[in-house]
Design a protein around this motif. Structure first.
Motif, PDB file in Angstrom:
ATOM      1  N   SER A 197       0.831  -1.211   0.000  1.00 35.27           N
ATOM      2  CA  SER A 197       0.000   0.000   0.000  1.00 35.27           C
ATOM      3  C   SER A 197       0.861   1.255   0.000  1.00 35.27           C
ATOM      4  N   ALA A 238      -7.601   0.027  -7.109  1.00 35.36           N
ATOM      5  CA  ALA A 238      -6.366  -0.591  -6.621  1.00 35.36           C
ATOM      6  C   ALA A 238      -6.507  -2.106  -6.628  1.00 35.36           C
ATOM      7  N   GLY A 240      -4.126  -4.523  -5.807  1.00 38.91           N
ATOM      8  CA  GLY A 240      -3.450  -5.298  -4.773  1.00 38.91           C
ATOM      9  C   GLY A 240      -2.573  -6.363  -5.413  1.00 38.91           C
ATOM     10  N   LEU A 242      -3.441  -5.924   0.108  1.00 38.64           N
ATOM     11  CA  LEU A 242      -3.604  -4.473   0.062  1.00 38.64           C
ATOM     12  C   LEU A 242      -4.272  -4.045   1.354  1.00 38.64           C
ATOM     13  N   ALA A 246      -6.445  -1.207   2.097  1.00 30.17           N
ATOM     14  CA  ALA A 246      -7.148  -0.101   1.451  1.00 30.17           C
ATOM     15  C   ALA A 246      -7.317   1.115   2.365  1.00 30.17           C
ATOM     16  N   VAL A 273     -10.715   4.760  -2.364  1.00 31.14           N
ATOM     17  CA  VAL A 273     -10.119   3.560  -2.945  1.00 31.14           C
ATOM     18  C   VAL A 273     -11.212   2.529  -3.237  1.00 31.14           C
ATOM     19  N   HIS A 312     -11.440  -1.324  -4.157  1.00 35.73           N
ATOM     20  CA  HIS A 312     -10.507  -2.440  -3.991  1.00 35.73           C
ATOM     21  C   HIS A 312     -11.278  -3.753  -3.935  1.00 35.73           C
ATOM     22  N   ASP A 313     -10.579  -4.868  -3.703  1.00 38.75           N
ATOM     23  CA  ASP A 313     -11.183  -6.208  -3.699  1.00 38.75           C
ATOM     24  C   ASP A 313     -12.029  -6.391  -4.960  1.00 38.75           C
ATOM     25  N   TYR A 366     -15.627  -0.092  -1.436  1.00 38.91           N
ATOM     26  CA  TYR A 366     -15.283   1.320  -1.488  1.00 38.91           C
ATOM     27  C   TYR A 366     -14.828   1.814  -0.115  1.00 38.91           C
ATOM     28  N   THR A 367     -13.630   2.376  -0.056  1.00 35.61           N
ATOM     29  CA  THR A 367     -13.118   3.018   1.154  1.00 35.61           C
ATOM     30  C   THR A 367     -12.989   4.504   0.869  1.00 35.61           C
TER      31      THR A 367
END
Length: 373
Positions: free
Chosen positions: A71, A97, A99, A119, A121, A132, A134-135, A370-371
């Motif tokens: 990260s 992202a 990862g 990752l 996040a 971010v 992610h996943d 979503y972060t």
């Protein structure tokens, strides 16, 4: 809705570092790749990521710490891209992202399986100041898919041509194809090893990260008995949907084949044989699982710069025009990063990002978590 900026952050099976790509997304969904930065992994982190591809001591803690380290490299790549373009974090709608994949076993063991990308996040959001997404593989796997390849949906959106059957071949650590048919149908699958074996072999014998232009491979001769043994791997006969990774194709796998079938082979001839394997697993899988009147093969990823590999692909497909995605205005090293920026855009706009014809999922899904910034 106005145009938005997204960043895609991608570190692939080659584990050489992170590609960051800036993407402008128009309200109608059209996208433009604007800029690219690459941030390498340090030798210590790369070695740890390689180790985590197999069961190892204290791997829960080591995986968590490696995710933090990945990260931080992602955040540095993002900062470098923003600095080069004179942008502030607040001008970016979101990061996509990927990862770092260390295990990929979809559909196995319990019927669902898993795909693990390291990752952190929340840490990336803190360090970058940007939301971010992610996943990106998890929802497709939960829906019965392979979670890979994910790029065919992006390829269809930006590289499909009306009235022309086109193949997009991404040669990263693993090679995968996107099938863009003239009638609008799509699909795709992982072919097999791309750069992962060639990179690992030249690093072992020459201390280099990759075989520039395929020059070392070009000095050797294909060892037919070894090639036949490598191509006998059952994965190559497995029909799509299918995906693979370092869980299967690693130097230990190669070493066992050499000991059994070619103990006296020279290192340079192994490299030539691995290049032939990479080309053959693409061409053979297309012939077996995607027959058609293909007109173009567009190559992207690091393998697009391996001139010997591109020449060999052209030699094996004489009726197909073989070129890199540069010919369509999308530089080969931007394609995968741009794809993950595109997936972030699709998530933010509430649109599906997978292509079930490629992954085998039961339907289209909005991908990722979503972060916020």
């Amino acid at each position: 809705m106005s145009a938005e900026l997204y960043i895609g952050l991608m570190s692939g099976t080659s584990m050489d570092g992170v590609d960051a790509v800036l993407l402008r997304a128009e309200p109608d969904g059209r996208v433009h790749a604007l800029a690219h930065e690459h941030e390498p992994f340090g030798a210590e982190l790369r070695a740890e990521l390689m180790a985590l591809n197999a069961p190892t001591e204290n791997e829960l803690q080591r995986s968590a710490l490696a995710a933090n380290a990945v990260s931080r490299v992602y955040a540095q790549a993002c900062r470098a891209l923003l600095l080069a373009q004179g942008l502030a974090p607040t001008e970016i709608r979101a990061l996509g992202a990927h990862g770092q994949t260390v295990r990929h076993r979809p559909g196995e063991i319990d019927g669902t399986g898993f795909s693990i990308q390291l990752l952190n996040a929340p840490l990336l959001a803190e360090l970058s100041g940007i939301a971010v997404v992610h996943d990106l593989r998890g929802r497709d796997v939960a829906a019965g898919g392979q979670g890979a390849p994910l790029v065919p949906a992006f390829h269809r959106a930006v590289l499909a041509q009306t009235g022309v059957d086109v193949i997009v071949l991404n040669v990263g650590g693993i090679s995968n194809v996107s099938l863009l048919r003239a009638d609008g149908r799509g699909g795709g699958f992982d072919c097999g090893p791309g750069n992962c074996l060639m990179d690992g072999w030249i690093h072992r014998h020459q201390g280099l990260d990759y075989d520039a232009g395929g020059q070392w491979a070009a000095q050797g001769r294909v060892h037919e008995a070894l090639l036949e043994a490598l191509l006998a791997e059952p994965y190559f006969r497995q029909p799509p949907p299918r995906s693979t990774g370092r869980d299967l194709f690693h130097l230990g796998w190669l070493d066992a084949k050499i000991v059994a079938h070619a103990p006296e082979v020279s290192p340079v001839d192994v490299q030539a044989t691995l290049l032939e394997l990479t080309a053959r697993c693409v061409v053979d899988s297309l012939a077996a699982f995607a027959p058609g009147e293909w007109r173009e093969l567009l190559v992207c990823g690091g393998g697009a710069f391996n001139e010997a590999l591109v020449r060999r692909l052209a030699g094996l497909m004489p009726s197909v025009s073989v070129d890199t995605t540069d010919a369509k205005g999308l530089p080969p090293m931007l394609v995968e990063g741009a794809a993950f920026a595109w997936l972030a855009m699709r998530h933010v706009r509430g649109l599906p990002g997978n292509l079930p014809e490629a992954t085998g999922a039961t339907g289209q899904r909005i991908l990722g978590s979503y972060t916020p910034a």
